[in-house]
Design an enzyme around this catalytic site. Structure first.
Site, PDB file in Angstrom:
ATOM      1  N   ARG A   1       0.880  -1.308  -0.133  1.00  0.00           N
ATOM      2  CA  ARG A   1      -0.012   0.138  -0.047  1.00  0.00           C
ATOM      3  C   ARG A   1       0.777   1.216   0.085  1.00  0.00           C
ATOM      4  NH1 ARG A   1      -3.133  -2.955   3.872  1.00  0.00           N
ATOM      5  NH2 ARG A   1      -4.853  -4.079   2.705  1.00  0.00           N
TER       6      ARG A   1
ATOM      7  N   HIS B   1       6.203   7.403 -27.496  1.00  0.00           N
ATOM      8  CA  HIS B   1       5.322   8.710 -26.950  1.00  0.00           C
ATOM      9  C   HIS B   1       5.676  10.091 -27.357  1.00  0.00           C
ATOM     10  CE1 HIS B   1       2.512  10.749 -24.080  1.00  0.00           C
ATOM     11  NE2 HIS B   1       3.835  11.484 -23.605  1.00  0.00           N
TER      12      HIS B   1
HETATM   13  N1  NAD Z   1       4.425  10.426 -15.647  1.00  0.00           N
HETATM   14  C1  NAD Z   1       4.582  11.414 -16.416  1.00  0.00           C
HETATM   15  O1  NAD Z   1       4.288  12.576 -16.170  1.00  0.00           O
HETATM   16  C2  NAD Z   1       4.686  11.367 -17.984  1.00  0.00           C
HETATM   17  C3  NAD Z   1       5.314  12.281 -18.721  1.00  0.00           C
HETATM   18  C4  NAD Z   1       5.679  12.133 -19.901  1.00  0.00           C
HETATM   19  C5  NAD Z   1       5.633  10.750 -20.506  1.00  0.00           C
HETATM   20  N2  NAD Z   1       5.240   9.761 -19.715  1.00  0.00           N
HETATM   21  C6  NAD Z   1       5.569   8.522 -20.197  1.00  0.00           C
HETATM   22  O2  NAD Z   1       6.858   8.178 -20.460  1.00  0.00           O
HETATM   23  C7  NAD Z   1       6.797   7.031 -21.246  1.00  0.00           C
HETATM   24  C8  NAD Z   1       7.915   7.259 -22.510  1.00  0.00           C
HETATM   25  O3  NAD Z   1       9.176   7.343 -21.700  1.00  0.00           O
HETATM   26  P1  NAD Z   1      10.256   7.263 -22.695  1.00  0.00           P
HETATM   27  O4  NAD Z   1      10.069   8.279 -23.910  1.00  0.00           O
HETATM   28  O5  NAD Z   1      11.572   7.874 -21.710  1.00  0.00           O
HETATM   29  O6  NAD Z   1      10.558   5.954 -23.374  1.00  0.00           O
HETATM   30  P2  NAD Z   1      11.232   4.534 -22.732  1.00  0.00           P
HETATM   31  O7  NAD Z   1      11.285   4.659 -21.325  1.00  0.00           O
HETATM   32  O8  NAD Z   1      10.554   3.484 -23.446  1.00  0.00           O
HETATM   33  O9  NAD Z   1      12.676   4.786 -23.183  1.00  0.00           O
HETATM   34  C9  NAD Z   1      13.018   4.773 -24.724  1.00  0.00           C
HETATM   35  C10 NAD Z   1      13.958   3.784 -25.050  1.00  0.00           C
HETATM   36  O10 NAD Z   1      15.309   4.135 -24.729  1.00  0.00           O
HETATM   37  C11 NAD Z   1      15.955   3.322 -24.118  1.00  0.00           C
HETATM   38  N3  NAD Z   1      16.906   3.786 -23.260  1.00  0.00           N
HETATM   39  C12 NAD Z   1      16.450   4.402 -21.974  1.00  0.00           C
HETATM   40  N4  NAD Z   1      17.495   5.364 -21.539  1.00  0.00           N
HETATM   41  C13 NAD Z   1      18.682   4.860 -22.209  1.00  0.00           C
HETATM   42  C14 NAD Z   1      19.898   5.521 -22.337  1.00  0.00           C
HETATM   43  N5  NAD Z   1      20.289   6.189 -21.309  1.00  0.00           N
HETATM   44  N6  NAD Z   1      20.803   4.818 -23.450  1.00  0.00           N
HETATM   45  C15 NAD Z   1      20.334   4.051 -24.308  1.00  0.00           C
HETATM   46  N7  NAD Z   1      19.178   3.778 -24.399  1.00  0.00           N
HETATM   47  C16 NAD Z   1      18.186   3.981 -23.324  1.00  0.00           C
HETATM   48  C17 NAD Z   1      14.967   2.307 -23.286  1.00  0.00           C
HETATM   49  O11 NAD Z   1      15.585   1.168 -23.250  1.00  0.00           O
HETATM   50  C18 NAD Z   1      14.049   2.234 -24.367  1.00  0.00           C
HETATM   51  O12 NAD Z   1      14.070   1.366 -25.470  1.00  0.00           O
HETATM   52  C19 NAD Z   1       5.372   6.744 -21.988  1.00  0.00           C
HETATM   53  O13 NAD Z   1       4.733   5.801 -21.486  1.00  0.00           O
HETATM   54  C20 NAD Z   1       4.763   7.910 -21.451  1.00  0.00           C
HETATM   55  O14 NAD Z   1       3.210   7.734 -21.366  1.00  0.00           O
HETATM   56  C21 NAD Z   1       4.961   9.961 -18.232  1.00  0.00           C
HETATM   57  O1  LIG Z   2       2.579  15.411 -15.867  1.00  0.00           O
HETATM   58  C1  LIG Z   2       1.585  15.796 -16.512  1.00  0.00           C
HETATM   59  O2  LIG Z   2       0.569  16.210 -15.694  1.00  0.00           O
HETATM   60  C2  LIG Z   2       1.434  15.525 -17.923  1.00  0.00           C
HETATM   61  O3  LIG Z   2       0.357  15.734 -18.612  1.00  0.00           O
HETATM   62  C3  LIG Z   2       2.659  15.446 -18.585  1.00  0.00           C
HETATM   63  C4  LIG Z   2       2.491  14.418 -20.028  1.00  0.00           C
HETATM   64  O4  LIG Z   2       3.768  14.775 -20.938  1.00  0.00           O
HETATM   65  C5  LIG Z   2       2.528  12.793 -19.666  1.00  0.00           C
HETATM   66  O5  LIG Z   2       2.414  12.125 -20.963  1.00  0.00           O
HETATM   67  C6  LIG Z   2       1.348  12.312 -18.756  1.00  0.00           C
HETATM   68  O6  LIG Z   2       1.683  10.949 -18.682  1.00  0.00           O
HETATM   69  C7  LIG Z   2       0.019  12.562 -19.317  1.00  0.00           C
HETATM   70  O7  LIG Z   2      -1.005  12.402 -18.450  1.00  0.00           O
HETATM   71  P1  LIG Z   2      -2.400  11.801 -18.510  1.00  0.00           P
HETATM   72  O8  LIG Z   2      -2.950  12.125 -17.349  1.00  0.00           O
HETATM   73  O9  LIG Z   2      -2.907  12.367 -19.654  1.00  0.00           O
HETATM   74  O10 LIG Z   2      -2.227  10.187 -18.568  1.00  0.00           O
HETATM   75 ZN    ZN Z   3       3.787  13.134 -22.606  1.00  0.00          ZN
END
Ligand code: NAD
Ligand SMILES: O=C(O)C(=O)C[C@@H](O)[C@H](O)[C@H](O)COP(=O)(O)O
Ligand code: ZN
Length: 370
Positions: free
Chosen positions: A124, A269
Site C-alpha cells: 500500500r 510517446h
Molecule cells: N508520468 C509522467 O508525467 C509522464 C510524462 C511524459 C511521458 N510519460 C510516459 O513516458 C513514457 C515514454 O518514456 P520514454 O520516452 O523515456 O520511453 P522509454 O522509457 O521506453 O525509453 C525509450 C527507449 O530508450 C532506451 N533507453 C533509455 N535510456 C537509455 C539510455 N540512457 N541509453 C540508451 N538507451 C536508453 C529504453 O531502453 C527504451 O528502449 C510513455 O509511457 C509516456 O506515457 C509519463
Molecule cells: O505531468 C502531467 O500532468 C502531464 O500531463 C505530462 C504528460 O507529458 C504525460 O505524458 C502524462 O503522463 C500524461 O498524463 P495523463 O494524465 O494524460 O495520462
Molecule cells: Zn507526455
C-alpha cells in the site's frame, strides 16, 4: 562530487523533494539514496538500460550499505502493462522490499511510470526514487508523481499519483540514447514553450543543435523544463485545473498510441506528442483561435528536429476519424461525456477548452487524414 543543479519541489505534508541535474550522477547515486534512510532498494529498469548502467548503479548502492536487487523488464511501451506491473511487483515482493525501503526507477518514462505505480501499490505504498535516463524522462515524466500503466482501452488509464522522494537526472546518460529517442524527448521540451513561454520556444529554436549535441544547452533545457513542471505541480498536484495544460497535444497523442497498439517500433510517446502538438495548433487555427502562422511555425520547428507532424506519418496508419474519436473518448479530461482539449491562442498561449463538440473534432480529423 559531480557539479549539480538542484530544482526543489516544495510539496506540502513533508513530501518536498529535490531534482538533481548533472553529468555523472549515476555513479555516485548510492550516498544520495542512502541519505533517505532505507535498508533495501529494489532497482527497476529495462534490459537496455540495465545493461548500460545497472552495474554502476547497483555497485554504488551496495557500497553505500544498501541491500540491492535489480528487476529488468523488456524495453518499450509494451511493458507499461498489467503483465509488466505483475512482474515488477512480484520481483519486489520476492526481494522482501519492506514499507521503509525504496524502489528506484532506472530508465525512461516507461520504467518510471511502471516502477512508480508498483511503489504506490506495494504494501500500500513505499517510497521511490526516479533516476531518469531519457531526455523525455529528465524533462517530464520523472517529475510530478503521475504513475501508471496502459489499458487496451487507453493510455495511462490505471495508475496513481505518487510523488518520488528524489529525482537524480544524470545528463551524461543521454550520450548513449538513440537519436530517435532524443528527438522524441525533444517534443516534450518544446511543449513547455508552447504552453506558456514564447521566450523559451524561441530559445529552443535557437539552441536545437546544442540540446542534441550535449553540453550547457542540454543541461539548461532539462533544468528549465523541470522548473516549469515543478511550478505547475506544486500549484495543482492532482490536475484539478492548471496542470491539464501539461497535456497539450496529448488528447491526440494518446489516441494515436492506442491505435498503434503501444508498439514502440511504430510510434513512441514523444513522436505521438509531436503530431499531437501540431494537431492542437492546427485545430486551434481552424477554430479561428490561433494564427495559422503560429501553427506553421510549430510544425516547421518540430520537423526540423526530425519529428513527425502529420497523421500520414504514423507508420502503418492510425485508423479513421471515428476510431480516433472513439479512442479520445477515454481521455482522462473528459467531463460529463464531453471532450476537453488544450488549445492555443498562439505560441505560449495555451488554455483549457472544455465541452468541445465531437463533430468539430471529427471534421478536423477527416481533413487531416486527407
Ligand atoms: N508520468 C509522467 O508525467 C509522464 C510524462 C511524459 C511521458 N510519460 C510516459 O513516458 C513514457 C515514454 O518514456 P520514454 O520516452 O523515456 O520511453 P522509454 O522509457 O521506453 O525509453 C525509450 C527507449 O530508450 C532506451 N533507453 C533509455 N535510456 C537509455 C539510455 N540512457 N541509453 C540508451 N538507451 C536508453 C529504453 O531502453 C527504451 O528502449 C510513455 O509511457 C509516456 O506515457 C509519463
Ligand atoms: O505531468 C502531467 O500532468 C502531464 O500531463 C505530462 C504528460 O507529458 C504525460 O505524458 C502524462 O503522463 C500524461 O498524463 P495523463 O494524465 O494524460 O495520462
Ligand atoms: Zn507526455
Amino acid at each position: 562530487m559531480v557539479q549539480t543543479e538542484t530544482v526543489h519541489v516544495p510539496l506540502d505534508g513533508g513530501r518536498a523533494y529535490d531534482i538533481l541535474i548533472g553529468r555523472g550522477l549515476l555513479a555516485e547515486i548510492g550516498p544520495r539514496v542512502a541519505a533517505l534512510k532505507a535498508r533495501a532498494v529494489g532497482v527497476v529498469s529495462d534490459a537496455t538500460v540495465a545493461a548500460e548502467y545497472g552495474e554502476a548503479v547497483t555497485a554504488s548502492l551496495a557500497e553505500a550499505g544498501l541491500r540491492t536487487t535489480l528487476i529488468a523488464v523488456a524495453p518499450g511501451e509494451g511493458s507499461k502493462s498489467y503483465a509488466g506491473f505483475a512482474q515488477v511487483c512480484d520481483g519486489l515482493i520476492a526481494h522482501r522490499v519492506e514499507r521503509g525501503d525504496l524502489v528506484l526507477a532506472l530508465g525512461g518514462g516507461v520504467v518510471g511510470d511502471l516502477a512508480g505505480f508498483a511503489a504506490a501499490s506495494l504494501r500500500r505504498g513505499v517510497r521511490f526514487v526516479q533516476a531518469p535516463t531519457t531526455l523525455l524522462a529528465q524533462v517530464d515524466s520523472s517529475v510530478g508523481g503521475k504513475t501508471g500503466i496502459n489499458s487496451p482501452h487507453g493510455k495511462n488509464l490505471v495508475g496513481a499519483f505518487h510523488q518520488p522522494s528524489l529525482v537524480v537526472a544524470d545528463t551524461a546518460s543521454l550520450d548513449t540514447l538513440s537519436r530517435r529517442e532524443m528527438r522524441a524527448g525533444y517534443a516534450e521540451v518544446a511543449k513547455y514553450g508552447l504552453i506558456d513561454s514564447p521566450a523559451f520556444f524561441a530559445w529552443c529554436e535557437a539552441n536545437l543543435a546544442g540540446i542534441f549535441s550535449g553540453g550547457p544547452a542540454r543541461e539548461a533545457a532539462v533544468a528549465a523544463c523541470c522548473r516549469a513542471k515543478a511550478g505547475v505541480v506544486v500549484r495543482d498536484e492532482r490536475e484539478d485545473g492548471e496542470r491539464a495544460l501539461l497535456n497539450l497535444g496529448h488528447t491526440f497523442a494518446h489516441a494515436l498510441e492506442r491505435l498503434t497498439a503501444y508498439d514502440s517500433a511504430r510510434l513512441v510517446h514523444g513522436e505521438a506528442v509531436a503530431i499531437g502538438l501540431c494537431l492542437a495548433f492546427r485545430f486551434s487555427a481552424r477554430l479561428g483561435l490561433c494564427p495559422g502562422q503560429d501553427a506553421g511555425r510549430v510544425a516547421n520547428h518540430l520537423a526540423l528536429a526530425g519529428l513527425p507532424t502529420t497523421l500520414a506519418q504514423v507508420p502503418g496508419g492510425c485508423g479513421d476519424a471515428d476510431q480516433l474519436l472513439d479512442a479520445m473518448r477515454q481521455d482522462k479530461k473528459v467531463r460529463d461525456g464531453a471532450l476537453t482539449f488544450i488549445l492555443a491562442r498562439g505560441i505560449g498561449q495555451s488554455f483549457i477548452a472544455p465541452g468541445i463538440e465531437a463533430g468539430a473534432v471529427r471534421d478536423f480529423l477527416v481533413t487531416e487524414l486527407g
